[in-house]
Structures are given as C-alpha cells and as structure tokens.
Design a protein around this motif. Structure first.
Motif, PDB file in Angstrom:
ATOM      1  N   TYR A  58     -17.299 -37.191  25.739  1.00 51.55           N
ATOM      2  CA  TYR A  58     -17.776 -35.812  25.647  1.00 51.55           C
ATOM      3  C   TYR A  58     -17.948 -35.220  27.037  1.00 51.55           C
ATOM      4  CZ  TYR A  58     -19.068 -37.883  21.202  1.00 51.55           C
ATOM      5  OH  TYR A  58     -19.036 -38.572  20.012  1.00 51.55           O
ATOM      6  N   GLY A  59     -17.768 -33.918  27.133  1.00 52.37           N
ATOM      7  CA  GLY A  59     -17.963 -33.230  28.407  1.00 52.37           C
ATOM      8  C   GLY A  59     -18.109 -31.736  28.191  1.00 52.37           C
ATOM      9  N   GLY A  60     -18.371 -31.031  29.280  1.00 52.71           N
ATOM     10  CA  GLY A  60     -18.431 -29.581  29.254  1.00 52.71           C
ATOM     11  C   GLY A  60     -19.510 -28.996  28.361  1.00 52.71           C
ATOM     12  N   LEU A  61     -20.629 -29.686  28.211  1.00 57.07           N
ATOM     13  CA  LEU A  61     -21.706 -29.178  27.354  1.00 57.07           C
ATOM     14  C   LEU A  61     -22.279 -27.899  27.929  1.00 57.07           C
ATOM     15  CD1 LEU A  61     -23.642 -29.517  24.939  1.00 57.07           C
ATOM     16  CD2 LEU A  61     -25.083 -30.920  26.437  1.00 57.07           C
ATOM     17  N   ARG A  62     -22.341 -26.863  27.090  1.00 57.69           N
ATOM     18  CA  ARG A  62     -22.880 -25.573  27.501  1.00 57.69           C
ATOM     19  C   ARG A  62     -23.702 -25.002  26.351  1.00 57.69           C
ATOM     20  NH1 ARG A  62     -19.756 -20.050  29.023  1.00 57.69           N
ATOM     21  NH2 ARG A  62     -21.659 -18.930  29.490  1.00 57.69           N
ATOM     22  N   VAL A  63     -24.885 -24.484  26.676  1.00 61.36           N
ATOM     23  CA  VAL A  63     -25.769 -23.916  25.670  1.00 61.36           C
ATOM     24  C   VAL A  63     -26.093 -22.484  26.079  1.00 61.36           C
ATOM     25  CG1 VAL A  63     -27.957 -24.146  24.452  1.00 61.36           C
ATOM     26  CG2 VAL A  63     -26.772 -26.194  25.263  1.00 61.36           C
ATOM     27  N   THR A  64     -25.846 -21.538  25.184  1.00 57.39           N
ATOM     28  CA  THR A  64     -26.163 -20.135  25.434  1.00 57.39           C
ATOM     29  C   THR A  64     -26.948 -19.589  24.248  1.00 57.39           C
ATOM     30  OG1 THR A  64     -24.044 -19.436  24.491  1.00 57.39           O
ATOM     31  CG2 THR A  64     -24.133 -19.728  26.881  1.00 57.39           C
ATOM     32  N   ARG A  65     -27.619 -18.489  24.493  1.00 57.98           N
ATOM     33  CA  ARG A  65     -28.383 -17.829  23.434  1.00 57.98           C
ATOM     34  C   ARG A  65     -27.648 -16.575  23.011  1.00 57.98           C
ATOM     35  NH1 ARG A  65     -33.569 -14.575  24.439  1.00 57.98           N
ATOM     36  NH2 ARG A  65     -33.706 -13.574  22.434  1.00 57.98           N
ATOM     37  N   ASP A  66     -27.543 -16.378  21.705  1.00 57.11           N
ATOM     38  CA  ASP A  66     -26.924 -15.188  21.134  1.00 57.11           C
ATOM     39  C   ASP A  66     -27.923 -14.616  20.123  1.00 57.11           C
ATOM     40  OD1 ASP A  66     -25.251 -13.208  20.202  1.00 57.11           O
ATOM     41  OD2 ASP A  66     -23.973 -14.572  19.051  1.00 57.11           O
ATOM     42  N   GLY A  67     -28.813 -13.748  20.593  1.00 58.70           N
ATOM     43  CA  GLY A  67     -29.869 -13.207  19.735  1.00 58.70           C
ATOM     44  C   GLY A  67     -30.863 -14.301  19.387  1.00 58.70           C
ATOM     45  N   THR A  68     -30.978 -14.606  18.108  1.00 58.04           N
ATOM     46  CA  THR A  68     -31.889 -15.670  17.680  1.00 58.04           C
ATOM     47  C   THR A  68     -31.148 -16.968  17.391  1.00 58.04           C
ATOM     48  OG1 THR A  68     -31.731 -14.949  15.376  1.00 58.04           O
ATOM     49  CG2 THR A  68     -33.552 -14.040  16.705  1.00 58.04           C
ATOM     50  N   ARG A  69     -29.912 -17.059  17.836  1.00 58.00           N
ATOM     51  CA  ARG A  69     -29.124 -18.288  17.640  1.00 58.00           C
ATOM     52  C   ARG A  69     -28.784 -18.918  18.980  1.00 58.00           C
ATOM     53  NH1 ARG A  69     -24.987 -18.915  13.591  1.00 58.00           N
ATOM     54  NH2 ARG A  69     -23.566 -18.971  15.340  1.00 58.00           N
ATOM     55  N   SER A 122     -17.439 -25.437  19.223  1.00 61.88           N
ATOM     56  CA  SER A 122     -18.663 -24.647  19.326  1.00 61.88           C
ATOM     57  C   SER A 122     -19.419 -24.763  18.015  1.00 61.88           C
ATOM     58  CB  SER A 122     -18.353 -23.177  19.594  1.00 61.88           C
ATOM     59  OG  SER A 122     -17.853 -23.009  20.900  1.00 61.88           O
ATOM     60  N   VAL A 123     -20.732 -24.875  18.128  1.00 66.99           N
ATOM     61  CA  VAL A 123     -21.596 -24.974  16.957  1.00 66.99           C
ATOM     62  C   VAL A 123     -22.705 -23.947  17.110  1.00 66.99           C
ATOM     63  CG1 VAL A 123     -23.106 -26.480  15.608  1.00 66.99           C
ATOM     64  CG2 VAL A 123     -21.092 -27.442  16.747  1.00 66.99           C
ATOM     65  N   GLY A 124     -22.859 -23.068  16.128  1.00 69.43           N
ATOM     66  CA  GLY A 124     -23.940 -22.095  16.123  1.00 69.43           C
ATOM     67  C   GLY A 124     -25.180 -22.705  15.482  1.00 69.43           C
ATOM     68  N   GLN A 161     -26.508 -33.787  28.455  1.00 77.00           N
ATOM     69  CA  GLN A 161     -27.725 -33.000  28.263  1.00 77.00           C
ATOM     70  C   GLN A 161     -27.601 -31.662  28.989  1.00 77.00           C
ATOM     71  OE1 GLN A 161     -28.107 -36.377  29.360  1.00 77.00           O
ATOM     72  NE2 GLN A 161     -28.396 -37.011  27.254  1.00 77.00           N
ATOM     73  N   ALA A 162     -28.256 -30.655  28.421  1.00 72.29           N
ATOM     74  CA  ALA A 162     -28.362 -29.335  29.040  1.00 72.29           C
ATOM     75  C   ALA A 162     -29.733 -28.785  28.669  1.00 72.29           C
ATOM     76  CB  ALA A 162     -27.259 -28.410  28.543  1.00 72.29           C
ATOM     77  N   THR A 163     -30.259 -27.891  29.495  1.00 72.52           N
ATOM     78  CA  THR A 163     -31.564 -27.293  29.235  1.00 72.52           C
ATOM     79  C   THR A 163     -31.403 -25.783  29.154  1.00 72.52           C
ATOM     80  OG1 THR A 163     -32.655 -29.069  30.445  1.00 72.52           O
ATOM     81  CG2 THR A 163     -33.933 -27.081  30.088  1.00 72.52           C
ATOM     82  N   ILE A 164     -32.152 -25.181  28.226  1.00 67.32           N
ATOM     83  CA  ILE A 164     -32.159 -23.725  28.099  1.00 67.32           C
ATOM     84  C   ILE A 164     -33.609 -23.272  27.941  1.00 67.32           C
ATOM     85  CG2 ILE A 164     -31.780 -23.781  25.596  1.00 67.32           C
ATOM     86  CD1 ILE A 164     -30.116 -21.159  25.997  1.00 67.32           C
ATOM     87  N   HIS A 165     -33.960 -22.208  28.649  1.00 68.72           N
ATOM     88  CA  HIS A 165     -35.305 -21.641  28.513  1.00 68.72           C
ATOM     89  C   HIS A 165     -35.250 -20.536  27.460  1.00 68.72           C
ATOM     90  CE1 HIS A 165     -39.382 -20.532  29.554  1.00 68.72           C
ATOM     91  NE2 HIS A 165     -38.979 -19.263  29.412  1.00 68.72           N
ATOM     92  N   LEU A 166     -36.149 -20.613  26.490  1.00 64.83           N
ATOM     93  CA  LEU A 166     -36.208 -19.602  25.448  1.00 64.83           C
ATOM     94  C   LEU A 166     -37.548 -18.874  25.499  1.00 64.83           C
ATOM     95  CD1 LEU A 166     -34.776 -21.580  22.395  1.00 64.83           C
ATOM     96  CD2 LEU A 166     -33.590 -19.921  23.834  1.00 64.83           C
ATOM     97  N   PRO A 167     -37.529 -17.559  25.308  1.00 62.96           N
ATOM     98  CA  PRO A 167     -38.787 -16.841  25.125  1.00 62.96           C
ATOM     99  C   PRO A 167     -39.272 -17.138  23.705  1.00 62.96           C
ATOM    100  CG  PRO A 167     -36.959 -15.362  24.779  1.00 62.96           C
ATOM    101  CD  PRO A 167     -36.364 -16.682  25.216  1.00 62.96           C
ATOM    102  N   GLU A 168     -40.513 -16.760  23.395  1.00 64.50           N
ATOM    103  CA  GLU A 168     -40.964 -16.930  22.012  1.00 64.50           C
ATOM    104  C   GLU A 168     -40.086 -16.072  21.110  1.00 64.50           C
ATOM    105  OE1 GLU A 168     -44.603 -15.203  19.804  1.00 64.50           O
ATOM    106  OE2 GLU A 168     -45.183 -17.224  20.469  1.00 64.50           O
ATOM    107  N   LEU A 169     -39.609 -16.688  20.044  1.00 60.79           N
ATOM    108  CA  LEU A 169     -38.774 -15.982  19.073  1.00 60.79           C
ATOM    109  C   LEU A 169     -39.482 -15.988  17.726  1.00 60.79           C
ATOM    110  CD1 LEU A 169     -35.319 -17.606  19.911  1.00 60.79           C
ATOM    111  CD2 LEU A 169     -36.138 -15.361  20.644  1.00 60.79           C
ATOM    112  N   ARG A 170     -39.456 -14.870  17.051  1.00 61.67           N
ATOM    113  CA  ARG A 170     -39.992 -14.763  15.692  1.00 61.67           C
ATOM    114  C   ARG A 170     -38.848 -14.290  14.815  1.00 61.67           C
ATOM    115  NH1 ARG A 170     -45.352 -15.293  15.016  1.00 61.67           N
ATOM    116  NH2 ARG A 170     -46.544 -15.558  16.926  1.00 61.67           N
TER     117      ARG A 170
END
Length: 183
Positions: A58-69, A122-124, A161-170
């Motif tokens: 495995y390689g190229g792990l990338r995590v992005t935020r798209d709204g609440t996903r 890609s997995v949503g 591994q990858a890290t993403i910072h998320l604001p509080e989501l409701r």
C-alpha cells in the motif's frame, strides 16, 4: 477444486479475531477492539487472510474532508507472482480523551489485481462512522481534534498512517436513523 489445485488463489478474510490456545477448545474469538484495549496481539486478527501467490503493498495514503465526509484515497499493488483479491481496510483512531477503543474500522474496498498491477482507490466515509450518536439532538457528533487514519491488510497490520484535524461536526440524522419518528 480450483483452490485446492492452486488454479485460483484463496482470498478469504476472517470476520472475527481469534486468540491462541493449546487445544482447539481453547481457541476463542473476540472483537478486535477488545485486543486493542488490552494491548494484546491476537493469533489471527480481524480481517486476516492468506494468499499463496499474491502479495499486496500500500502507498499514497491521503485523507481529505468533503463537507461531513472523509475521502480516503490510496494505492494498492500486487507485488506477488499470481493474481489475487485484496481487501484493504481503513481504521480510525479517535482524538485523545474520546472514550472508545483505540481504533475503529471505518471502511474497506475489495480489489482484484493481476501480478504487477496497481490500482488507485478512494473510499468515502460518512461522519456518523467518525462520531457518536447524540439522542437528545437526534444527530451524530464528531468531536474536534486530530484523527489518525490507518490503512492495512488487517487490524494488526496497519502499514500506512495519515492524520487529519477535524472541527466539531454535527450531522443531522438521516432517514432510517429514527429522525422520521421525531417529526
């Protein structure tokens, strides 16, 4: 017969985690989260599978935020000598102080690859898999913080591994979550 003769590669995955034992009667199964909480390495972890000829990396792990996903994208390659099916798994580590198991299975994707073949997947991930249910507000709450996303072939072999910072989501309940009963 194709599996026994090697004409087709075995690609099964375990649906539970198994502990070791001296006899078959001592072999027990449990949830991978219980092993994580106890910091114990299982004999056969959740999602474990064998392949005779296919070997996946495995390689190229990338995590992005798209709204609440979250959108988790990565590459998987078959470095082995035969075709095979892999089921890369995605786990989430919650921020410090959020009371849950150390990691949570949030997604997976099945892929068939020939020897030397590579695929970009890609997995949503819906926010309800990231948070906790708030029955008073009829919503999913994702606490603010740093979330670690891990990728691997099974729960005990997470190699990227990858890290993403998320604001509080409701996230309001969707139909089927009980929202229609409250209206």
């Amino acid at each position: 017969a194709a599996l026994l003769t090697g004409a087709r590669d075995f690609a099964g995955r375990l649906p539970a985690t198994f502990t070791g034992g001296q006899t078959p009667a001592q072999l027990t199964m449990s949830c991978y989260k219980a092993f994580d909480r106890a910091h114990v390495a299982p004999l056969f972890p959740f999602g474990y599978g064998l392949s005779l000829r296919a070997q996946f990396s495995y390689g190229g792990l990338r995590v992005t935020r798209d709204g609440t996903r979250l959108v988790v994208s990565f590459d998987v390659a078959n470095d082995g000598s035969g075709a095979g099916r892999d089921v890369p798994q995605i786990y989430l580590d919650l921020p410090a102080g959020v009371g849950d198991a150390p990691k949570r299975l949030i997604g997976w994707r099945s892929v068939q690859l020939a020897p030397g073949q590579q695929a970009h997947l890609s997995v949503g991930i819906d926010a309800h898999l990231l948070g906790q249910w708030n029955p008073g507000g009829l919503e999913w709450v994702v606490p603010a913080g740093d979330y670690a996303v891990s990728l691997g072939g099974h729960s005990a072999n997470l190699v990227r591994q990858a890290t993403i910072h998320l604001p509080e989501l409701r996230v309001p309940a969707a139909l089927g979550d009980g929202a229609e009963a409250a209206e």
